[in-house]
Design a protein around this motif. Structure first.
Motif, PDB file in Angstrom:
ATOM      1  N   SER A 157       0.525  -1.130  -0.013  1.00 18.96           N
ATOM      2  CA  SER A 157      -0.130   0.106   0.321  1.00 18.96           C
ATOM      3  C   SER A 157       0.657   1.539   0.143  1.00 18.96           C
ATOM      4  CB  SER A 157      -1.173   0.153   1.223  1.00 18.96           C
ATOM      5  OG  SER A 157      -1.603  -0.993   1.179  1.00 18.96           O
ATOM      6  N   LYS A 158       1.700   1.393   0.748  1.00 21.66           N
ATOM      7  CA  LYS A 158       2.664   2.589   0.962  1.00 21.66           C
ATOM      8  C   LYS A 158       4.236   2.904  -0.233  1.00 21.66           C
ATOM      9  CE  LYS A 158       2.424   2.331   5.879  1.00 21.66           C
ATOM     10  NZ  LYS A 158       3.434   2.755   7.525  1.00 21.66           N
ATOM     11  N   ARG A 159       4.227   1.211  -0.894  1.00 24.04           N
ATOM     12  CA  ARG A 159       5.546   1.431  -1.544  1.00 24.04           C
ATOM     13  C   ARG A 159       5.563   1.304  -2.924  1.00 24.04           C
ATOM     14  NH1 ARG A 159      10.660  -1.157   1.565  1.00 24.04           N
ATOM     15  NH2 ARG A 159      11.543   0.329  -0.482  1.00 24.04           N
ATOM     16  N   LEU A 160       4.332   0.223  -3.127  1.00 23.66           N
ATOM     17  CA  LEU A 160       4.077  -0.294  -4.886  1.00 23.66           C
ATOM     18  C   LEU A 160       2.882   1.122  -5.927  1.00 23.66           C
ATOM     19  CD1 LEU A 160       3.807  -3.802  -4.470  1.00 23.66           C
ATOM     20  CD2 LEU A 160       5.903  -2.363  -5.359  1.00 23.66           C
ATOM     21  N   PRO A 161       2.867   1.359  -6.846  1.00 25.16           N
ATOM     22  CA  PRO A 161       2.592   2.498  -7.493  1.00 25.16           C
ATOM     23  C   PRO A 161       1.253   1.700  -8.020  1.00 25.16           C
ATOM     24  CG  PRO A 161       5.145   2.275  -8.935  1.00 25.16           C
ATOM     25  CD  PRO A 161       4.831   1.493  -7.384  1.00 25.16           C
ATOM     26  N   LEU A 162       1.206   1.276  -7.035  1.00 21.91           N
ATOM     27  CA  LEU A 162      -0.048   0.848  -8.286  1.00 21.91           C
ATOM     28  C   LEU A 162      -1.162   1.137  -8.777  1.00 21.91           C
ATOM     29  CD1 LEU A 162      -1.241  -2.290  -4.691  1.00 21.91           C
ATOM     30  CD2 LEU A 162       0.257  -2.358  -6.717  1.00 21.91           C
ATOM     31  N   LEU A 163      -1.305   0.711  -9.846  1.00 21.29           N
ATOM     32  CA  LEU A 163      -2.652   1.146 -10.899  1.00 21.29           C
ATOM     33  C   LEU A 163      -3.216  -0.045 -11.291  1.00 21.29           C
ATOM     34  CD1 LEU A 163      -0.177   2.360 -13.845  1.00 21.29           C
ATOM     35  CD2 LEU A 163      -0.910   2.933 -12.504  1.00 21.29           C
ATOM     36  N   SER A 164      -4.441   0.098 -11.424  1.00 22.51           N
ATOM     37  CA  SER A 164      -6.141  -0.506 -11.604  1.00 22.51           C
ATOM     38  C   SER A 164      -5.782  -1.363 -12.954  1.00 22.51           C
ATOM     39  CB  SER A 164      -7.278   0.793 -12.052  1.00 22.51           C
ATOM     40  OG  SER A 164      -7.011   1.385 -13.308  1.00 22.51           O
ATOM     41  N   PRO A 165      -6.939  -2.289 -13.280  1.00 19.60           N
ATOM     42  CA  PRO A 165      -6.661  -3.424 -14.473  1.00 19.60           C
ATOM     43  C   PRO A 165      -6.964  -2.412 -15.543  1.00 19.60           C
ATOM     44  CG  PRO A 165      -7.354  -4.866 -12.917  1.00 19.60           C
ATOM     45  CD  PRO A 165      -7.399  -2.936 -11.997  1.00 19.60           C
ATOM     46  N   GLU A 166      -7.671  -1.351 -15.245  1.00 18.21           N
ATOM     47  CA  GLU A 166      -8.031  -0.671 -16.374  1.00 18.21           C
ATOM     48  C   GLU A 166      -6.932   0.408 -16.647  1.00 18.21           C
ATOM     49  OE1 GLU A 166     -11.185  -1.833 -14.340  1.00 18.21           O
ATOM     50  OE2 GLU A 166      -9.350  -1.136 -13.817  1.00 18.21           O
ATOM     51  N   GLN A 167      -6.025   1.142 -16.038  1.00 18.08           N
ATOM     52  CA  GLN A 167      -4.981   2.518 -16.196  1.00 18.08           C
ATOM     53  C   GLN A 167      -3.498   1.122 -16.900  1.00 18.08           C
ATOM     54  OE1 GLN A 167      -4.849   3.279 -12.686  1.00 18.08           O
ATOM     55  NE2 GLN A 167      -4.939   5.504 -12.978  1.00 18.08           N
ATOM     56  N   ASP A 168      -3.749  -0.510 -16.724  1.00 18.55           N
ATOM     57  CA  ASP A 168      -2.451  -1.451 -17.161  1.00 18.55           C
ATOM     58  C   ASP A 168      -2.835  -1.865 -18.581  1.00 18.55           C
ATOM     59  OD1 ASP A 168      -0.496  -1.489 -15.420  1.00 18.55           O
ATOM     60  OD2 ASP A 168      -1.788  -2.900 -14.215  1.00 18.55           O
TER      61      ASP A 168
END
Length: 225
Positions: A185-196
């Motif tokens: 949550s803090k360190r990974l720049p997660l994207l949504s499936p739609e963004q990916d």
């Protein structure tokens, strides 16, 4: 996230994906099969994030004629890849660094498995564009990484809890799994499936299709346009 230069983390690397990634071995096999649909028997495959050597070994065992170019920013993980490959090692050239360290190609295919989620959004865009540049026209590109639905924080938290539940059910200590949620949550720049998916198309990949989903993980295949 994990420091892939830490000898303890490197030594235990092979156990972690199986415990944390639903269907990890199946994911590798599917990636290899998707590549095999489009490439010659003597294909040259770029493997970005090749440290540890797990997918290199899986692909090499599936296709005895393929050659590989593996790239990873951790020298320790690349050394582990060489040990993992064992007698298969002569079929792979290993390069220390990021995508800029990869030869210009052109390659018949490329993969990036469990790696892109570490990169900030702009660096991810640049990396995808650089992979695209190194491929032959029509070449397949297979990616898989954390890609989390996150219309709001509650939805994101729900999926991360499911990721942790899988890890715990697979033998990861509860404290470690909960710590991983906080770290992601803090360190990974997660994207949504739609963004990916949109980012793959923006980089020039056509026919982008989802082929794998396992809680917080998603996998796509696309082709150089």
């Amino acid at each position: 996230m994990s420091d892939f230069s830490d000898p303890r983390i490197v030594a235990g690397y092979a156990e972690r994906p199986v415990r944390q990634v639903p269907g990890f071995h199946g994911l590798q096999r599917m990636a290899g099969l998707l590549i095999a649909e489009r490439v010659p028997d003597d294909a040259h495959v770029l493997v970005l994030g090749a440290g540890g050597g797990l997918e290199l070994k899986a692909f090499a065992e599936m296709q005895p004629g393929w050659r590989f170019c593996g790239v990873d920013p951790s020298a320790e993980m690349l050394a582990l890849a060489g040990r993992t490959l064992g007698p298969l090692a002569p079929r792979a050239s290993l390069h220390h660094g990021y995508i800029d360290s990869a030869p210009a190609g052109p390659f018949d295919a490329a993969t990036c498995i469990l790696t892109l989620h570490f990169l900030p959004e702009e660096e991810r865009r640049r990396t995808l564009a650089q992979v695209h540049e190194r491929l032959r026209p029509g070449a397949p590109f297979v990616v898989a990484h954390h890609s989390v639905p996150q219309r709001d924080e509650a939805e994101k938290a729900k999926w991360l809890a499911r990721y942790a539940a899988f890890a715990i059910a697979s033998g990861v200590p509860i404290s470690d799994a909960k710590s991983a949620i906080a770290d992601i949550s803090k360190r990974l720049p997660l994207l949504s499936p739609e963004q990916d998916e949109a980012m793959l198309r923006e980089a020039g990949f056509n026919g982008v299709e989802l082929f794998y989903a396992g809680f917080t993980f998603r996998g796509w295949v696309g082709y150089k346009g």
